[in-house]
Structure formats: structure tokens, C-alpha cells
Design a protein around this motif. Structure first.
Motif, PDB file in Angstrom:
ATOM      1  N   MET A 157     -22.938  15.336 -11.256  1.00  0.00           N
ATOM      2  CA  MET A 157     -23.250  13.859 -11.125  1.00  0.00           C
ATOM      3  C   MET A 157     -24.753  13.800 -11.766  1.00  0.00           C
ATOM      4  O   MET A 157     -25.732  14.735 -10.978  1.00  0.00           O
ATOM      5  N   LEU A 158     -25.100  12.837 -12.371  1.00  0.00           N
ATOM      6  CA  LEU A 158     -26.493  12.464 -12.741  1.00  0.00           C
ATOM      7  C   LEU A 158     -27.031  11.330 -11.931  1.00  0.00           C
ATOM      8  O   LEU A 158     -26.496  10.260 -11.960  1.00  0.00           O
ATOM      9  N   VAL A 159     -27.944  11.418 -11.153  1.00  0.00           N
ATOM     10  CA  VAL A 159     -28.645  10.490 -10.185  1.00  0.00           C
ATOM     11  C   VAL A 159     -29.993  10.600 -10.195  1.00  0.00           C
ATOM     12  O   VAL A 159     -30.480  11.668  -9.916  1.00  0.00           O
ATOM     13  N   ARG A 160     -30.695   9.744 -10.573  1.00  0.00           N
ATOM     14  CA  ARG A 160     -32.179   9.505 -10.768  1.00  0.00           C
ATOM     15  C   ARG A 160     -32.649  10.623 -11.580  1.00  0.00           C
ATOM     16  O   ARG A 160     -33.847  11.411 -11.038  1.00  0.00           O
ATOM     17  N   GLY A 161     -31.970  11.006 -12.431  1.00  0.00           N
ATOM     18  CA  GLY A 161     -32.805  12.040 -13.467  1.00  0.00           C
ATOM     19  C   GLY A 161     -32.157  13.521 -12.829  1.00  0.00           C
ATOM     20  O   GLY A 161     -32.745  14.462 -13.603  1.00  0.00           O
ATOM     21  N   ARG A 162     -31.392  13.818 -11.936  1.00  0.00           N
ATOM     22  CA  ARG A 162     -31.161  14.891 -11.422  1.00  0.00           C
ATOM     23  C   ARG A 162     -29.721  15.375 -11.613  1.00  0.00           C
ATOM     24  O   ARG A 162     -28.745  14.401 -11.157  1.00  0.00           O
ATOM     25  N   ALA A 163     -29.298  16.534 -12.239  1.00  0.00           N
ATOM     26  CA  ALA A 163     -28.025  16.840 -11.983  1.00  0.00           C
ATOM     27  C   ALA A 163     -27.713  17.455 -10.546  1.00  0.00           C
ATOM     28  O   ALA A 163     -28.355  18.296  -9.988  1.00  0.00           O
ATOM     29  N   LEU A 164     -26.726  16.826  -9.895  1.00  0.00           N
ATOM     30  CA  LEU A 164     -26.396  17.139  -8.540  1.00  0.00           C
ATOM     31  C   LEU A 164     -25.031  17.608  -8.259  1.00  0.00           C
ATOM     32  O   LEU A 164     -23.985  17.047  -9.154  1.00  0.00           O
ATOM     33  N   ARG A 165     -24.689  18.412  -7.407  1.00  0.00           N
ATOM     34  CA  ARG A 165     -23.379  19.094  -7.115  1.00  0.00           C
ATOM     35  C   ARG A 165     -22.901  18.199  -6.115  1.00  0.00           C
ATOM     36  O   ARG A 165     -23.269  17.871  -5.077  1.00  0.00           O
ATOM     37  N   CYS A 166     -21.669  17.753  -6.747  1.00  0.00           N
ATOM     38  CA  CYS A 166     -20.839  16.733  -5.726  1.00  0.00           C
ATOM     39  C   CYS A 166     -19.548  17.114  -5.422  1.00  0.00           C
ATOM     40  O   CYS A 166     -18.900  17.740  -6.229  1.00  0.00           O
ATOM     41  N   GLY A 167     -19.129  17.054  -4.255  1.00  0.00           N
ATOM     42  CA  GLY A 167     -17.856  17.552  -3.878  1.00  0.00           C
ATOM     43  C   GLY A 167     -17.379  16.213  -4.111  1.00  0.00           C
ATOM     44  O   GLY A 167     -17.235  15.201  -3.301  1.00  0.00           O
ATOM     45  N   TYR A 168     -16.163  16.299  -5.133  1.00  0.00           N
ATOM     46  CA  TYR A 168     -15.461  15.140  -5.492  1.00  0.00           C
ATOM     47  C   TYR A 168     -13.955  15.003  -4.811  1.00  0.00           C
ATOM     48  O   TYR A 168     -13.204  16.285  -5.018  1.00  0.00           O
ATOM     49  N   VAL A 169     -13.510  14.319  -4.197  1.00  0.00           N
ATOM     50  CA  VAL A 169     -12.206  14.023  -3.423  1.00  0.00           C
ATOM     51  C   VAL A 169     -11.242  13.568  -4.424  1.00  0.00           C
ATOM     52  O   VAL A 169     -11.230  12.614  -5.128  1.00  0.00           O
ATOM     53  N   GLU A 170     -10.177  14.413  -4.348  1.00  0.00           N
ATOM     54  CA  GLU A 170      -9.050  13.966  -5.263  1.00  0.00           C
ATOM     55  C   GLU A 170      -7.534  14.306  -4.552  1.00  0.00           C
ATOM     56  O   GLU A 170      -7.477  14.893  -3.467  1.00  0.00           O
ATOM     57  N   GLY A 171      -6.514  13.450  -4.867  1.00  0.00           N
ATOM     58  CA  GLY A 171      -5.315  13.530  -4.777  1.00  0.00           C
ATOM     59  C   GLY A 171      -5.135  13.468  -3.011  1.00  0.00           C
ATOM     60  O   GLY A 171      -4.240  14.529  -2.425  1.00  0.00           O
ATOM     61  N   VAL A 172      -5.587  12.465  -2.317  1.00  0.00           N
ATOM     62  CA  VAL A 172      -5.429  12.106  -0.977  1.00  0.00           C
ATOM     63  C   VAL A 172      -3.998  11.444  -0.743  1.00  0.00           C
ATOM     64  O   VAL A 172      -3.748  10.276  -1.275  1.00  0.00           O
ATOM     65  N   ALA A 173      -3.139  12.000   0.104  1.00  0.00           N
ATOM     66  CA  ALA A 173      -1.639  11.237   0.335  1.00  0.00           C
ATOM     67  C   ALA A 173      -1.025  12.019   1.318  1.00  0.00           C
ATOM     68  O   ALA A 173      -1.299  13.029   1.581  1.00  0.00           O
ATOM     69  N   VAL A 174      -0.239  11.174   2.068  1.00  0.00           N
ATOM     70  CA  VAL A 174       0.369  11.397   3.164  1.00  0.00           C
ATOM     71  C   VAL A 174       1.781  11.031   2.922  1.00  0.00           C
ATOM     72  O   VAL A 174       1.972   9.926   2.300  1.00  0.00           O
ATOM     73  N   HIS A 175       2.931  11.800   3.333  1.00  0.00           N
ATOM     74  CA  HIS A 175       4.223  11.299   2.813  1.00  0.00           C
ATOM     75  C   HIS A 175       4.479   9.851   3.984  1.00  0.00           C
ATOM     76  O   HIS A 175       3.927   9.652   4.853  1.00  0.00           O
ATOM     77  N   ALA A 176       5.285   9.264   3.138  1.00  0.00           N
ATOM     78  CA  ALA A 176       5.320   7.518   3.529  1.00  0.00           C
ATOM     79  C   ALA A 176       5.874   7.388   4.880  1.00  0.00           C
ATOM     80  O   ALA A 176       5.118   6.446   5.615  1.00  0.00           O
ATOM     81  N   ASP A 177       6.635   8.096   5.366  1.00  0.00           N
ATOM     82  CA  ASP A 177       7.240   8.040   6.746  1.00  0.00           C
ATOM     83  C   ASP A 177       6.094   8.381   7.740  1.00  0.00           C
ATOM     84  O   ASP A 177       6.431   8.085   8.993  1.00  0.00           O
ATOM     85  N   LEU A 178       5.153   9.135   7.459  1.00  0.00           N
ATOM     86  CA  LEU A 178       4.280   9.637   8.648  1.00  0.00           C
ATOM     87  C   LEU A 178       2.723   9.022   8.274  1.00  0.00           C
ATOM     88  O   LEU A 178       1.692   9.530   8.824  1.00  0.00           O
ATOM     89  N   ARG A 179       2.550   7.984   7.502  1.00  0.00           N
ATOM     90  CA  ARG A 179       1.134   7.538   7.285  1.00  0.00           C
ATOM     91  C   ARG A 179       0.768   6.740   8.646  1.00  0.00           C
ATOM     92  O   ARG A 179       1.580   6.348   9.472  1.00  0.00           O
ATOM     93  N   ARG A 180      -0.261   6.639   8.801  1.00  0.00           N
ATOM     94  CA  ARG A 180      -1.028   6.024   9.921  1.00  0.00           C
ATOM     95  C   ARG A 180      -0.721   6.807  11.274  1.00  0.00           C
ATOM     96  O   ARG A 180      -0.772   6.286  12.423  1.00  0.00           O
ATOM     97  N   ARG A 181      -0.685   8.159  11.034  1.00  0.00           N
ATOM     98  CA  ARG A 181      -0.400   8.932  12.290  1.00  0.00           C
ATOM     99  C   ARG A 181      -1.623   9.852  12.521  1.00  0.00           C
ATOM    100  O   ARG A 181      -1.453  10.939  13.274  1.00  0.00           O
TER     101      ARG A 181
END
Length: 176
Positions: free
Chosen positions: A64-88
């Protein structure tokens, strides 16, 4: 509940297949091949109920480029929980592991939140990136105003000024 954190290279192909099916179901078929590829090559947080995979989240390195600096970003992807077990607590447990990794290995973390997930991420301490977003395309920098307000960051020293412009690296499919 059991959470396993493993690099893509260390996750068995059958488990990756199960994770892909879980994401397809969770996103109502809106998980493209490109979206799945964005989950690969980094670390996966896999949630189990007994021996059954019931949740998935991944973090992959991006630039990611922020304020003129290339930075290492930990980018979060694919967050999901089975529908029957959400909010647990499964999603929270997976995110706690990824946040730990982000704090130890990256300049900061980022993700693009769906409307349904905004409250979840805010409650965990993720904050919206207030500055304009863009992407480095093969033809140069292009604004991504449709993503403004949907990009969230896990604060690190590099993300202290969340009002600055931010540009992500190019990739096929959804760039954010």
C-alpha cells in the motif's frame, strides 16, 4: 471451538476445498475464482467445531502507498462462518489470530468490509480509512471512490493518519 493458523502451503488440499465451499455458501455464490485466489499465499485462520471446518479467514501481504511510502499491509480476506454457527465467537477468534499476526509482521492491516460486517469490525477496533482510495493499475493510479468509506484498517504506526490518500497494489478481480 478450535482455531488453526497455517500458511496456504501447510493446509491440506481437501481443507482448502472445504474452505472454498464454505465461502461460496457464506457469500451466496458471490465468491469468484479471483476472490478465492486473494485468500491464498498467506495465513489462514481455520475454525473447527469438533473435526468440522466451520469458519475461514485469511491474511495476505499486499503493498500500500501511504504518504509516499510503500508499506507492507496484512490484508484480510475471506472471512466467513457457517450460517448455523454465526454469532458464537468463531469470527472473533479467527480475527484475534489474524490481528496478532498483523501486529507482529506488518506495518498495518486493512480490509474492505461488506455492509453487513461493518459493526463487527468496528467493535473489534478496526477503523474506517477516511482518506481517498485508489489502485495502481497497469495504466497508472486510478481512483476507487466506490470503496471510500469501506476500507478499514487495523492501526499500526503507518496507519496513524487515516485521512491521507491510500493506494493498493493491482490484482485481478476486486482490487480492494
Amino acid at each position: 471451538m478450535r482455531i488453526r493458523v497455517a500458511h496456504t502451503a501447510d493446509v491440506e488440499p481437501a481443507v482448502l476445498d472445504d474452505a472454498r465451499r464454505l465461502l461460496d455458501e457464506a457469500f451466496d455464490g458471490d465468491m469468484s475464482d479471483e476472490d478465492w485466489r486473494h485468500c491464498l499465499g498467506g495465513l489462514h485462520a481455520l475454525a473447527y467445531a469438533g473435526d468440522v471446518l466451520v469458519g475461514h479467514a485469511a491474511v495476505a501481504q499486499r503493498s500500500m502507498l501511504v504518504r509516499g511510502r510503500a508499506l507492507r499491509c496484512g490484508y484480510v480476506e475471506g472471512v466467513a462462518v457457517h450460517a448455523d454457527l454465526r454469532r458464537r465467537g468463531y469470527a472473533g477468534a479467527m480475527m484475534a489470530e489474524l490481528e496478532r499476526v498483523i501486529e507482529a509482521a506488518y506495518d498495518f492491516g486493512a480490509l474492505c468490509a461488506s455492509d453487513e460486517a461493518v459493526g463487527f469490525y468496528r467493535a473489534r477496533g478496526w477503523r474506517v480509512w477516511e482518506g481517498p482510495t485508489s489502485v495502481f493499475t497497469p495504466d497508472g493510479i486510478a481512483p476507487t471512490p466506490e470503496e471510500d468509506g469501506a476500507v478499514f484498517v487495523w492501526p499500526g504506526a503507518a496507519a496513524a493518519d487515516a485521512t491521507a490518500p491510500i493506494a493498493c497494489d493491482w490484482r485481478d478481480g476486486d482490487v480492494w
